[in-house]
Scaffold this active site. Structure first.
Site, mmCIF file in Angstrom:
data_model
loop_
_atom_site.group_PDB
_atom_site.id
_atom_site.type_symbol
_atom_site.label_atom_id
_atom_site.label_comp_id
_atom_site.label_asym_id
_atom_site.label_seq_id
_atom_site.Cartn_x
_atom_site.Cartn_y
_atom_site.Cartn_z
ATOM 1 N N GLY A 82 -6.930 -31.924 16.808
ATOM 2 C CA GLY A 82 -6.640 -30.870 17.785
ATOM 3 C C GLY A 82 -7.732 -29.813 17.831
ATOM 4 N N ARG A 146 -8.239 -38.496 18.218
ATOM 5 C CA ARG A 146 -7.428 -38.656 17.003
ATOM 6 C C ARG A 146 -7.495 -40.077 16.431
ATOM 7 N NH1 ARG A 146 -4.354 -34.330 15.677
ATOM 8 N NH2 ARG A 146 -3.734 -32.872 17.309
ATOM 9 N N ASP A 177 -5.743 -34.901 8.015
ATOM 10 C CA ASP A 177 -5.853 -36.334 8.302
ATOM 11 C C ASP A 177 -7.315 -36.730 8.517
ATOM 12 O OD1 ASP A 177 -3.148 -36.924 8.120
ATOM 13 O OD2 ASP A 177 -2.764 -36.398 10.207
ATOM 14 N N LYS A 203 -10.906 -27.697 9.476
ATOM 15 C CA LYS A 203 -10.478 -27.209 10.794
ATOM 16 C C LYS A 203 -8.983 -27.403 10.973
ATOM 17 C CE LYS A 203 -9.070 -29.711 13.442
ATOM 18 N NZ LYS A 203 -8.477 -30.764 14.272
ATOM 19 N N THR A 204 -8.291 -26.528 11.529
ATOM 20 C CA THR A 204 -6.960 -26.673 12.136
ATOM 21 C C THR A 204 -6.339 -25.301 12.312
ATOM 22 O OG1 THR A 204 -4.720 -27.579 12.065
ATOM 23 C CG2 THR A 204 -5.700 -27.179 9.924
ATOM 24 N N ASP A 206 -3.399 -24.835 12.405
ATOM 25 C CA ASP A 206 -2.136 -24.838 11.652
ATOM 26 C C ASP A 206 -2.242 -24.093 10.316
ATOM 27 O OD1 ASP A 206 -1.413 -26.427 13.728
ATOM 28 O OD2 ASP A 206 -0.956 -28.213 12.550
#
Ligand code: FBP
Length: 560
Positions: A82, A146, A177, A203-204, A206
């Site tokens: 993402g 992805r 992931d 990175k994320t 979240d």
């Protein structure tokens, strides 16, 4: 030439800050090695799966008085998963470090995520190309994807593409992931004596790729500030009109860090935290009771309005739902090739087939849900086997159940207020915002540092920049072995090595800040209005990090 907005023009000129140790370039660095490391769990299994990259030491960089000559290198870079604000600056930092070290070095960008390295789809960067993307949001410089890198065939193809381009190092910018993929590729390249290093960047939005070595993943800062701005605006609207209850789902696939940070920046009336729901084994109906109780109490004070924050991943953390979804995940693969399911004429027939396949208890839970949610639960899983929670409208499920309960209470004379709900989902709005100064600096440093790791011959490492609540010049650059963060988890019904996700710690200072204040925030409106991210102005406004980072570093945040 493409027309640019005034802010775009100004942001292109911003020079991101670097830790002092990196300021003289990668050729003037000394690498200090720490102790040998172990994985966070399942050491025996992880060591067996990663015999060549397991157990390496953490490293830290210091400026060296001597400067070495760097040979020209070709490096490839991939954006994976993402979008998160700042990805372009990771690439810009990597490019600058590479070119400062040796202007004959080349940087290739693989297009569309990990599939780019498999299929040999790439671009070569030059100054003009990179300059157009400095300090901008988005991943559109090369796109993202992805695809899960895990098969022998994918690794062989990646090797052939790297050989063709004479690439001797690959940087994978991704979440847990994607960095698990990076660890596997690094191990495979060493095993096959390919002479290709692999380095990851955390990175994320979240915020769940963090541990003792990685203080935060990039993008969390900007995304949470963007959501907090929007929540603050809605709070002002609610407080002005005094007629709506706003239910706001906040992105963050599994952990509730994003919802928690956005709540600490805005102080809404209700904040659900998935990890707490799971720990207290709260059922869906007890969550509804908790919300209804606050709505009724506020109505008694004449306040028929309020704000409730719902983390995106909530549904999987409610014990009865989590069990049903896990059972559903297991039967999804068979359903996808089942002619009865595929040829079912109505969605109701599909629901019936699902209910017949689920275990009895899970079938009961599934059948109790509104048709909208039942359908959304059947949507495709992502390539890593995750339910796409961003597509499940939990906020609408909660609104429906709250409204039903309040209707019942009205009939009994237990609720005399009004309930007029509005639903929102803030997710994609935050993932490509112009990176905050923090993310612009942090990302540039992560990319620059990734090349320092490459230049020092490391592979299977994650770029690490620490001490993030201090000014950027005091940040500490180094690297952490990817295997150190791994354990074994069940994926698609099988035990697999994966990077461990960091969930919200219920005994930590960040959750405590919410827990200590939420009763007050529920009844007495203590709304904060953070406003838009500021890029120019006083450092106390433009350069502050998140409340989460400040509390984790035992600092008293300005915002609370
Ligand atoms: P990453 O873990 O790849 O960074 O993605 C995070 C995320 O933004 C989640 O918060 C969200 O659930 C998911 O991506 C949405 O995925 P998609 O972009 O495929 O709809």
């Amino acid at each position: 030439m493409t027309k640019l907005s005034p802010l775009q023009k100004e942001r292109l000129k911003y020079q991101p800050k670097l830790p002092q140790s990196l300021e003289n370039g990668v050729n003037s660095l000394e690498m200090i090695k720490g102790k040998a490391t172990q994985s966070v769990g399942d050491q025996h299994e992880i060591k067996k799966l990663f015999p060549n990259t397991y157990g390496k030491p953490t490293v830290e960089f210091k400026t060296s008085s001597s400067s070495k000559k760097s040979e020209a290198r070709n490096v490839g870079v991939i954006l994976s998963g993402g979008q998160a604000p700042g990805g372009h600056n990771v690439i810009a930092g990597l490019y600058d470090a590479l070119k400062h070290s040796n202007p004959d070095s080349k940087l290739y960008g693989f297009l569309g995520g990990p599939s780019g390295i498999i299929d040999g789809k790439y671009v070569e960067f030059d100054d003009e190309f990179i300059d157009a993307y400095r300090n901008t949001g988005g991943f559109d410089i090369i796109g993202s994807g992805r695809t899960k890198l895990e098969t022998e065939e994918q690794f062989q193809k990646s090797l052939a593409v790297c050989k063709k381009l004479n690439i001797s190092a690959v940087v994978i910018i991704g979440g847990d992931d994607s960095n698990t993929n990076a660890a596997m590729l690094a191990e495979w390249f060493v095993k096959h004596d390919a002479g290709i290093q692999v380095i990851g960047c955390p990175k994320t939005i979240d915020g769940d790729l963090k541990n003792d070595q990685i203080e935060i993943s990039f993008g969390f800062d900007t995304a949470t500030k963007t959501y907090a701005e929007l929540i603050g605006n809605i709070q002002r609207d609610a407080n002005s009109a005094k007629k709506y209850w706003h239910f706001i789902k906040i992105m963050g696939r599994s952990a509730s860090h994003v919802a928690l940070e956005a709540a600490l920046q805005t102080q809404p009336n209700i904040t659900l935290i998935s990890e707490e729901v799971q720990a207290k084994k709260m059922s869906l109906s007890s969550i509804i009771d908790y919300i209804v109780n606050i709505i009724v109490k506020r109505a008694d004070q004449g306040k028929n309005f309020g704000i409730a924050i719902i983390p995106e991943g909530l549904i999987e953390f409610i014990p009865e739902m989590g069990s049903m979804i896990s059972n559903l995940n297991d039967i999804m693969a068979t359903l996808e090739s089942d002619p009865d399911f595929l040829n079912a004429e109505t969605i109701r027939q599909k629901f019936e087939i699902v209910e017949n396949r689920l275990d009895e208890k899970n079938a009961k839970v599934y059948s109790s849900l509104p048709a909208l949610i039942k359908g959304q639960l059947l949507a495709d899983r992502d390539p890593h086997g995750n339910v796409q929670v961003s597509k499940i409208e939990t906020e609408k499920l909660i609104i429906e159940m709250v409204a039903n309960k309040l209707d019942d209470m009205k009939l009994q004379g237990d609720f005399i207020g009004k309930f007029s709900p509005q639903s929102h989902f803030f997710g994609y709005e935050g993932r490509c915002a112009f990176p905050s100064n923090f993310d612009a600096d942090y990302c540039y440093s992560l990319g620059y540092n990734a090349y320092a790791l490459i230049s020092n011959g490391l592979t299977g490492y994650l770029s690490s920049v620490k001490n993030l609540t201090a000014p950027a010049s005091e940040w500490k650059a180094g690297g952490v072995p990817l295997t150190m963060m791994m354990n074994m988890e069940k994926r698609h019904g099988e035990m697999k090595p994966v990077i461990k996700k960091a969930l919200v710690e219920l005994d930590g200072p960040v959750f405590k800040q919410l827990a200590d204040n939420r009763e007050d925030w529920a009844m007495n409106d203590r709304y904060l209005f953070p406003g838009a991210i500021q890029y120019f102005g006083p450092s106390s406004v433009c350069d502050i990090t998140t409340v989460t980072l400040q509390l984790e570093h035992q600092k008293q945040p300005a915002a609370v």
